[in-house]
Write a protein that holds these residues in place. Structure first.
Motif, PDB file in Angstrom:
ATOM      1  N   PHE A 249       0.854  -1.194   0.000  1.00 47.34           N
ATOM      2  CA  PHE A 249       0.000   0.000   0.000  1.00 47.34           C
ATOM      3  C   PHE A 249       0.888   1.241   0.000  1.00 47.34           C
ATOM      4  N   ASP A 250       0.776   2.065  -1.030  1.00 48.86           N
ATOM      5  CA  ASP A 250       1.538   3.314  -1.063  1.00 48.86           C
ATOM      6  C   ASP A 250       0.702   4.409  -1.707  1.00 48.86           C
ATOM      7  N   VAL A 251       1.119   5.637  -1.465  1.00 50.31           N
ATOM      8  CA  VAL A 251       0.461   6.817  -2.023  1.00 50.31           C
ATOM      9  C   VAL A 251       1.529   7.647  -2.721  1.00 50.31           C
ATOM     10  N   LEU A 252       1.373   7.829  -4.026  1.00 48.56           N
ATOM     11  CA  LEU A 252       2.340   8.581  -4.831  1.00 48.56           C
ATOM     12  C   LEU A 252       3.752   8.023  -4.658  1.00 48.56           C
ATOM     13  N   GLY A 253       3.833   6.708  -4.569  1.00 45.02           N
ATOM     14  CA  GLY A 253       5.133   6.059  -4.465  1.00 45.02           C
ATOM     15  C   GLY A 253       5.730   6.038  -3.075  1.00 45.02           C
ATOM     16  N   ILE A 254       5.003   6.563  -2.101  1.00 39.70           N
ATOM     17  CA  ILE A 254       5.498   6.587  -0.721  1.00 39.70           C
ATOM     18  C   ILE A 254       4.745   5.547   0.098  1.00 39.70           C
ATOM     19  N   LYS A 255       5.480   4.680   0.797  1.00 40.12           N
ATOM     20  CA  LYS A 255       4.864   3.628   1.589  1.00 40.12           C
ATOM     21  C   LYS A 255       3.929   4.223   2.635  1.00 40.12           C
ATOM     22  N   ILE A 256       2.804   3.550   2.839  1.00 42.08           N
ATOM     23  CA  ILE A 256       1.801   4.044   3.778  1.00 42.08           C
ATOM     24  C   ILE A 256       2.360   4.172   5.186  1.00 42.08           C
ATOM     25  N   ASN A 257       3.315   3.296   5.557  1.00 41.81           N
ATOM     26  CA  ASN A 257       3.887   3.377   6.906  1.00 41.81           C
ATOM     27  C   ASN A 257       4.681   4.668   7.108  1.00 41.81           C
ATOM     28  N   VAL A 258       5.346   5.119   6.053  1.00 42.60           N
ATOM     29  CA  VAL A 258       6.087   6.380   6.144  1.00 42.60           C
ATOM     30  C   VAL A 258       5.116   7.541   6.313  1.00 42.60           C
ATOM     31  N   LEU A 259       4.041   7.546   5.524  1.00 47.58           N
ATOM     32  CA  LEU A 259       3.055   8.623   5.616  1.00 47.58           C
ATOM     33  C   LEU A 259       2.367   8.618   6.976  1.00 47.58           C
ATOM     34  N   THR A 260       2.052   7.427   7.482  1.00 45.30           N
ATOM     35  CA  THR A 260       1.412   7.340   8.797  1.00 45.30           C
ATOM     36  C   THR A 260       2.352   7.856   9.881  1.00 45.30           C
ATOM     37  N   ALA A 261       3.631   7.525   9.772  1.00 46.67           N
ATOM     38  CA  ALA A 261       4.605   7.988  10.760  1.00 46.67           C
ATOM     39  C   ALA A 261       4.735   9.506  10.745  1.00 46.67           C
ATOM     40  N   ILE A 262       4.758  10.087   9.542  1.00 45.35           N
ATOM     41  CA  ILE A 262       4.849  11.541   9.438  1.00 45.35           C
ATOM     42  C   ILE A 262       3.605  12.195  10.027  1.00 45.35           C
ATOM     43  N   ALA A 263       2.440  11.619   9.743  1.00 44.47           N
ATOM     44  CA  ALA A 263       1.193  12.156  10.287  1.00 44.47           C
ATOM     45  C   ALA A 263       1.199  12.087  11.810  1.00 44.47           C
ATOM     46  N   ALA A 264       1.711  10.982  12.363  1.00 44.25           N
ATOM     47  CA  ALA A 264       1.783  10.839  13.817  1.00 44.25           C
ATOM     48  C   ALA A 264       2.667  11.921  14.424  1.00 44.25           C
ATOM     49  N   ALA A 265       3.804  12.184  13.791  1.00 47.84           N
ATOM     50  CA  ALA A 265       4.715  13.215  14.300  1.00 47.84           C
ATOM     51  C   ALA A 265       4.069  14.599  14.253  1.00 47.84           C
ATOM     52  N   ILE A 266       3.325  14.886  13.192  1.00 45.61           N
ATOM     53  CA  ILE A 266       2.657  16.182  13.072  1.00 45.61           C
ATOM     54  C   ILE A 266       1.612  16.349  14.172  1.00 45.61           C
ATOM     55  N   VAL A 267       0.830  15.303  14.408  1.00 42.03           N
ATOM     56  CA  VAL A 267      -0.156  15.348  15.498  1.00 42.03           C
ATOM     57  C   VAL A 267       0.556  15.540  16.834  1.00 42.03           C
ATOM     58  N   GLY A 268       1.700  14.886  16.997  1.00 43.29           N
ATOM     59  CA  GLY A 268       2.471  15.043  18.229  1.00 43.29           C
ATOM     60  C   GLY A 268       2.927  16.473  18.452  1.00 43.29           C
ATOM     61  N   VAL A 269       3.386  17.123  17.386  1.00 42.85           N
ATOM     62  CA  VAL A 269       3.812  18.525  17.501  1.00 42.85           C
ATOM     63  C   VAL A 269       2.640  19.392  17.941  1.00 42.85           C
ATOM     64  N   ALA A 270       1.482  19.173  17.340  1.00 43.08           N
ATOM     65  CA  ALA A 270       0.293  19.951  17.708  1.00 43.08           C
ATOM     66  C   ALA A 270      -0.065  19.735  19.176  1.00 43.08           C
TER      67      ALA A 270
END
Length: 306
Positions: A249-270
Motif C-alpha cells: 500500500f503506497d500513495v504517490l510512491g510513498i509507503k503508507i507506513n512512512v506517511l502514517t509515521a509523518i502524520a503521527a509526528a505532526i499530530v504530536g507537535v500539535a
C-alpha cells in the motif's frame, strides 16, 4: 542497491528456533515478547496514574479495552497493507484471522488501541489525555520489547550493509530482493528501533522531571503523548526509508507506513504546542494556529490544576 557477501561467521544471527512445541500447543517466542510488552506497559501506566493521584488499578481496566481493540486494529492494518498475502486465487480466506501465524502492524495497534483507551478511560472516569500520558512511556517500552519478537522471526530488517552488526536473514525470506547474494548482511532495523524506543522513554521521563523541578507541578496534559508521537513518528519515518518492506500500500510512491509515521509526528507537535500553550500562556496567534481554542474545551478546572 549495495550487496556485499561477507564471511558467514560475521554479523548478527537470529536464534535457530522461534517457538517451543509442547505437543498440545506451540508457544511462539514472538507472542511471549508481545505479551511481556503489554504487561510492562500496564504496570508502567498504573504507576504513572497513581503518581497523578488516579487509581492504579484503572490501568488494567483500561487495558482490557485497549488491548483487544488494538490487536484487531493491528491485524486489520497488516492485512490491508499486504493484500496479496491473503487475497489471491485459491487463497484460504480464514488466514486473514490467523494472527497466531504472525502479521500485525504497530500503527494499526496504536490507532485502534487509542479508541479502546478512550472507551476504557471513559468507563473509569479518567480523562483520555491523563490515560494516554500515563501510557506513553510504557507503550514505547512495550514496543521495544516487542521488537525482540521481530528478531526471533527474522522480520523488520533494512537494506544490505557492510557494517559489522549487520544481520543474516534466511535466503527464503520474501522481503529479500531477488538476486541478493547468499551471506549478504542487512541493517537490523529491529535493533535500531528497539534502541530508539528506549531512548524515547528516557526523553519523556527526563522532560517530565525537568518540568516538575522547574515549575513545581506535573507536566501539562498531552505533553507525554505528544512527545511519544513525535519521537516514534520521526523514528519510524526514518527507518522505513531503508526498510525492505513488503507492504504493498503506497500513495504517490510513498509507503503508507512512512506517511502514517509523518502524520503521527505532526499530530504530536500539535499536542505539545497545545499542552505548553495552556501552561506558558503563548501568544494568541500561535494558540489559534495550533487549534488551541478547540482544545481549551478540554481544559481542567481550577481544582484540576491544583
Amino acid at each position: 542497491m549495495l550487496s556485499i557477501t561477507k564471511p558467514f561467521e560475521s554479523g548478527l544471527y537470529s536464534p535457530a528456533v522461534n517457538s517451543i512445541d509442547l505437543g498440545f500447543v506451540e508457544i511462539r517466542f514472538y507472542a511471549l515478547f508481545i505479551v511481556t510488552g503489554m504487561a510492562v506497559a500496564v504496570i508502567v501506566m498504573g504507576r504513572r496514574l497513581h503518581r497523578r493521584g488516579l487509581p492504579r488499578g484503572s490501568a488494567l481496566a483500561i487495558a482490557l479495552w485497549a488491548i483487544p481493540i488494538g490487536i484487531v486494529g493491528a491485524r486489520f492494518y497488516h492485512v490491508v497493507t499486504h493484500p496479496s498475502d491473503y487475497f489471491f486465487e485459491g487463497a484460504d480466506l480464514w488466514k486473514v484471522f490467523a494472527i497466531w501465524e504472525g502479521g500485525i502492524a504497530i500503527f494499526g495497534a496504536v490507532l485502534a488501541g487509542a479508541i479502546g483507551l478512550w472507551i476504557g478511560a471513559r468507563q473509569e472516569q479518567i480523562r483520555f489525555l491523563d490515560a494516554a500520558d500515563a501510557l506513553a512511556p510504557g507503550l514505547l517500552l512495550a514496543q521495544a520489547i516487542g521488537r525482540m519478537g521481530n528478531y526471533v522471526n527474522q522480520e523488520l530488517f533494512g537494506t544490505p550493509t557492510t557494517l559489522p552488526w549487520g544481520i543474516h536473514i534466511d535466503p527464503g525470506n520474501p522481503a529479500i530482493p531477488p538476486g541478493t547474494p547468499e551471506g549478504t548482511l542487512f541493517h537490523p532495523l529491529f535493533l535500531y528501533e528497539l534502541l530508539w524506543n528506549i531512548v524515547g522513554v528516557a526523553v519523556i521521563l527526563v522532560v517530565e522531571r525537568l518540568w516538575r523541578r522547574r515549575r513545581n507541578s506535573d507536566a501539562p496534559r498531552g505533553l507525554a503523548l505528544g512527545l511519544y508521537l513525535i519521537w516514534y513518528g520521526v523514528g519510524r519515518a526514518w527507518f522505513n526509508t531503508f526498510r525492505l518492506d513488503p507492504t504493498e500500500f503506497d500513495v504517490l510512491g510513498i509507503k503508507i507506513n512512512v506517511l502514517t509515521a509523518i502524520a503521527a509526528a505532526i499530530v504530536g507537535v500539535a499536542l505539545v504546542v497545545m499542552a505548553l500553550a495552556r501552561r506558558l500562556e503563548l501568544p494568541a496567534a500561535l494558540l489559534s494556529s495550533a487549534g488551541v481554542n478547540e482544545y481549551e474545551r478540554m481544559a481542567p478546572t481550577k481544582e484540576d490544576q491544583s
